[in-house]
Design a protein around this motif. Structure first.
Motif, short mmCIF file in Angstrom:
data_model
loop_
_atom_site.label_atom_id
_atom_site.label_comp_id
_atom_site.label_asym_id
_atom_site.label_seq_id
_atom_site.Cartn_x
_atom_site.Cartn_y
_atom_site.Cartn_z
N ARG A 39 -3.83 -69.47 -42.84
CA ARG A 39 -4.35 -68.38 -42.16
C ARG A 39 -2.76 -67.08 -40.94
O ARG A 39 -3.38 -66.10 -40.42
CB ARG A 39 -4.87 -68.54 -41.09
N MET A 40 -2.36 -67.13 -40.68
CA MET A 40 -1.22 -67.40 -39.78
C MET A 40 -0.45 -66.02 -40.70
O MET A 40 0.36 -65.59 -39.95
CB MET A 40 -0.06 -67.95 -39.75
N ARG A 41 -0.67 -66.52 -42.26
CA ARG A 41 0.52 -65.66 -43.07
C ARG A 41 0.07 -65.00 -43.89
O ARG A 41 0.45 -64.81 -44.51
CB ARG A 41 1.61 -66.40 -43.54
N HIS A 42 -1.95 -65.54 -44.15
CA HIS A 42 -1.91 -64.74 -45.09
C HIS A 42 -3.36 -64.24 -45.46
O HIS A 42 -4.09 -65.20 -44.57
CB HIS A 42 -2.36 -66.16 -46.82
N LEU B 201 4.08 -70.80 -49.27
CA LEU B 201 2.94 -70.88 -49.11
C LEU B 201 2.79 -72.10 -48.97
O LEU B 201 2.37 -72.42 -47.13
CB LEU B 201 2.16 -70.89 -50.79
N VAL B 202 3.52 -73.31 -48.87
CA VAL B 202 3.42 -74.93 -48.42
C VAL B 202 4.14 -75.38 -47.63
O VAL B 202 3.68 -76.17 -46.24
CB VAL B 202 4.38 -76.06 -50.17
N GLU B 203 5.42 -74.78 -46.82
CA GLU B 203 6.25 -75.15 -45.88
C GLU B 203 4.73 -74.84 -44.90
O GLU B 203 5.62 -75.64 -43.63
CB GLU B 203 7.16 -74.11 -45.93
N PRO B 204 4.70 -73.72 -44.58
CA PRO B 204 3.87 -73.97 -43.13
C PRO B 204 2.15 -74.58 -43.37
O PRO B 204 1.77 -75.38 -42.69
CB PRO B 204 2.82 -72.45 -43.48
N GLY B 205 1.57 -74.92 -44.75
CA GLY B 205 0.85 -76.49 -44.85
C GLY B 205 1.63 -77.60 -44.04
O GLY B 205 0.35 -78.55 -43.57
N GLY C 224 2.13 -78.33 -39.42
CA GLY C 224 1.39 -79.38 -38.65
C GLY C 224 0.32 -78.35 -37.88
O GLY C 224 -0.44 -77.98 -36.10
N LEU C 225 0.84 -76.45 -37.91
CA LEU C 225 0.46 -75.33 -36.97
C LEU C 225 -1.16 -75.69 -36.64
O LEU C 225 -1.39 -75.27 -38.19
CB LEU C 225 1.42 -74.73 -37.08
#
Length: 107
Positions: free
Chosen positions: A69-72, A52-56, A59-60
């Protein structure tokens, strides 16, 4: 680092150290950071919390909402429940809010 380790460690700001204690004297005072292991973790799913934290922090997308929203699914409801603005950037999301986001998206 704080957000990534928050569920397992408590971060506390300790006493300050006056800049005059150092040579050469820096332009700012310093402080002691105390990191303590929590007796009980705030989340049980280390892997899912990290996912959860990594994509946050990637910077994407420009905002936490866009990144998540790209993953969830259900990100808007999770953000509202956690008290996070829809246009918030990662630097303005408190570690406790990340816990709330994880609870909404993974429980």
């Amino acid at each position: 680092m704080t957000v990534r380790s928050w569920p397992w460690f408590h971060w506390r700001l300790g006493p300050t150290v006056n800049r005059r204690s150092f040579r050469p004297v820096p332009s700012v005072d310093s402080a002691i950071l105390r990191i303590e292991r929590r007796p009980e973790p705030l989340v049980r799913g280390r892997r899912t919390y990290q996912e959860l934290v990594e994509p946050g922090f990637s910077g994407l997308g420009g905002s936490v909402r866009a990144s998540l929203r790209m993953r969830h699914r259900g990100v808007d409801a999770a953000l509202a429940a956690a008290g996070v603005s829809r246009d918030a950037v990662v630097g303005y999301v408190h570690p406790d809010q990340w816990i709330a986001l994880w609870q909404r998206l993974y429980w």
